[in-house]
Scaffold this active site. Structure first.
Site, PDB file in Angstrom:
ATOM      1  N   THR A  15     -21.666 -59.781   5.547  1.00 38.33           N
ATOM      2  CA  THR A  15     -21.266 -61.101   5.043  1.00 38.33           C
ATOM      3  C   THR A  15     -22.497 -61.988   4.930  1.00 38.33           C
ATOM      4  O   THR A  15     -22.743 -62.631   3.901  1.00 38.33           O
ATOM      5  CB  THR A  15     -20.223 -61.748   5.982  1.00 38.33           C
TER       6      THR A  15
ATOM      7  N   ASN B  19     -14.299 -50.936  -0.577  1.00 32.56           N
ATOM      8  CA  ASN B  19     -13.728 -50.864   0.776  1.00 32.56           C
ATOM      9  C   ASN B  19     -12.230 -50.585   0.787  1.00 32.56           C
ATOM     10  O   ASN B  19     -11.678 -50.223   1.808  1.00 32.56           O
ATOM     11  CB  ASN B  19     -14.025 -52.154   1.550  1.00 32.56           C
TER      12      ASN B  19
ATOM     13  N   CYS C  78     -10.777 -58.697   5.840  1.00 33.89           N
ATOM     14  CA  CYS C  78     -11.309 -60.039   5.571  1.00 33.89           C
ATOM     15  C   CYS C  78     -10.429 -60.823   4.598  1.00 33.89           C
ATOM     16  O   CYS C  78     -10.660 -61.999   4.367  1.00 33.89           O
ATOM     17  CB  CYS C  78     -12.730 -59.949   5.023  1.00 33.89           C
TER      18      CYS C  78
ATOM     19  N   GLN D 201     -19.736 -49.885   2.898  1.00 31.67           N
ATOM     20  CA  GLN D 201     -18.787 -48.789   3.163  1.00 31.67           C
ATOM     21  C   GLN D 201     -19.380 -47.402   2.942  1.00 31.67           C
ATOM     22  O   GLN D 201     -18.778 -46.417   3.367  1.00 31.67           O
ATOM     23  CB  GLN D 201     -17.538 -48.955   2.287  1.00 31.67           C
TER      24      GLN D 201
ATOM     25  N   THR E 221     -33.527 -65.971  17.211  1.00 27.63           N
ATOM     26  CA  THR E 221     -33.933 -64.940  18.166  1.00 27.63           C
ATOM     27  C   THR E 221     -33.194 -63.639  17.870  1.00 27.63           C
ATOM     28  O   THR E 221     -31.972 -63.646  17.671  1.00 27.63           O
ATOM     29  CB  THR E 221     -33.621 -65.408  19.602  1.00 27.63           C
TER      30      THR E 221
ATOM     31  N   SER F 246     -23.618 -53.275   7.344  1.00 31.32           N
ATOM     32  CA  SER F 246     -23.170 -53.693   8.682  1.00 31.32           C
ATOM     33  C   SER F 246     -23.076 -52.468   9.588  1.00 31.32           C
ATOM     34  O   SER F 246     -22.472 -51.461   9.198  1.00 31.32           O
ATOM     35  CB  SER F 246     -21.753 -54.272   8.604  1.00 31.32           C
TER      36      SER F 246
END
Ligand code: PMP
Length: 375
Positions: free
Chosen positions: A71, A150, A329, A178, A241, A198
């Site tokens: 995302t 997806n 989502c 995917q 970070t 991801s």
């Protein structure tokens, strides 16, 4: 609970957890700190992980930018490119079957004055050659297209489409969320300039991913304006970070993908074929598959159960099975992907996504088919 919602997320691999644990306990240094061992250990671990992620795409280490996931990568790339290169007439082409993290960004950019071409997809959810050629002719700043869908697994031929973009000086981005772990994603050249992924989609931790931002053919860094400004981490692309334990887990998951890719692909193909076959055996008059069985990600099956209501069906089975009606989502709306493929709202409302992982078994598929045939 039998888990058939692996496109939403996957179970973390125990080897990934094991690799992460030291970085949650004793190795808590900040990789941007200097000189002392806690900091250098953290930095070394991040760079080792970066190396494994880079190998997934055959790219350089400095082309991997850690983000919180696809995302964020999709937002950063679409907004960043249009802001940096859009000039007075920023324009963008995306397919109608994209994930919401591309479509909603496109809509946002459109509201702010960008021209957006929403490319039609075919009955499988892929963009056809002539649609793509028409999009190229409008000479947009960027074309963004899913590598694999997806909801249906439909594949776009991103390698060759990206080359056409390069010939015309158009940037190409692909959302590869995917496909990683299920198909070979190593890229032979730099035509796919931008890519998102991801870790949690291939047995890594949640909340970590990357934007792959490739250099140009002369090896010059591609500049885009960052989504997050701050301390200048990740070569100024993405400040904040670094989430060391997550990055280490991401790297380990990528390493496992590279080691086991062929086997995983084979297993998923076999399981998918078995699932399709068994569904047809138990419910021949009820089952209708959405999309093609060929050019697709193995393991994602989108199927209509004629006469059923998908929400009610998955709810009824939810004590025993994790299934979905489509993207987690956008789970409150009828699937825009299936609608863009030409399905009626009624057909969409009877469609269920069954997404497999390498650890599912034929016995689990038998159990699902048995339950479905009794409903
Ligand atoms: N793109 C695609 C194709 C996806 O399937 C997903 C996850 N459903 C995303 C982007 C967003 O990924 P994340 O939620 O990890 O940011």
């Amino acid at each position: 609970m039998i888990y058939f919602d692996n496109s939403a997320t996957t179970k973390i691999d125990p080897r990934v957890v094991e690799a992460m644990l030291p970085f949650l306990y004793e190795e808590y240094g900040n990789p941007s700190s200097k000189y002392y061992s806690l900091a250098t250990h953290a930095k070394d671990a991040v760079e080792e992980a970066r190396g494994n992620v880079a190998k997934l795409f055959n790219c350089d280490l400095d082309e991997v930018v850690f983000t919180s996931g696809s995302t964020e990568s999709n937002n950063m790339i679409l907004k960043g490119i249009l802001e940096t290169y859009g000039g007075v007439n920023p324009s963008l082409a995306v397919s109608k079957a994209e994930h919401s993290s591309v479509l909603e960004v496109a809509a946002y950019l459109e509201q702010r004055g960008a021209t957006v071409n929403y490319m039609e997809v075919d009955a499988n959810g892929a963009v056809q050659g002539d649609t793509f050629t028409a999009a190229l002719e409008q000479q947009p700043t960027l074309i963004s297209m899913l590598w694999g869908n997806n909801e249906t697994g439909a594949l776009n031929d991103v390698g060759s489409l990206a080359k056409k973009c390069v010939e015309r000086g158009i940037f190409f981005h692909t959302d590869a969320t995917q496909v990683v772990g299920k198909l070979d994603t190593r890229m032979l050249d730099r035509s796919i300039r931008f890519l998102s992924l991801s870790a949690h989609k291939f047995h890594g931790p949640k909340g970590i991913g990357a934007a792959i931002i490739r250099k140009d053919d002369l090896g010059i860094k591609t500049k885009i304006s960052p989504l997050l400004h701050g301390g200048g981490q990740e070569s100024n692309y993405r400040s904040g970070t670094l989430s060391v334990h997550n990055i280490v887990g991401f790297g380990k998951a990528a390493e496992i993908v590279l080691l086991e890719q062929e086997q995983t692909q084979q297993t998923l193909m076999e399981l998918e074929a078995y699932l399709r076959e068994q569904l047809m055996v138990v419910l021949p008059k009820v089952v209708k598959f959405n999309g093609d069985t060929r050019e697709k990600i193995p393991g994602i099956v989108n199927v209509q159960f004629r006469g059923a209501n998908n929400e009610m069906l998955i709810k009824k089975l939810s004590d025993q099975f994790a299934l979905s009606t489509g993207s987690a989502c956008s789970s409150s709306k009828p699937s825009h992907v299936l609608q863009s493929m030409g399905l009626s709202v009624n057909e969409v409302r009877q469609s269920v996504r069954i997404s497999l992982s390498k650890s599912n078994t034929k016995a689990e598929i038998d159990q699902l088919c048995q339950i479905l045939s009794s409903k």
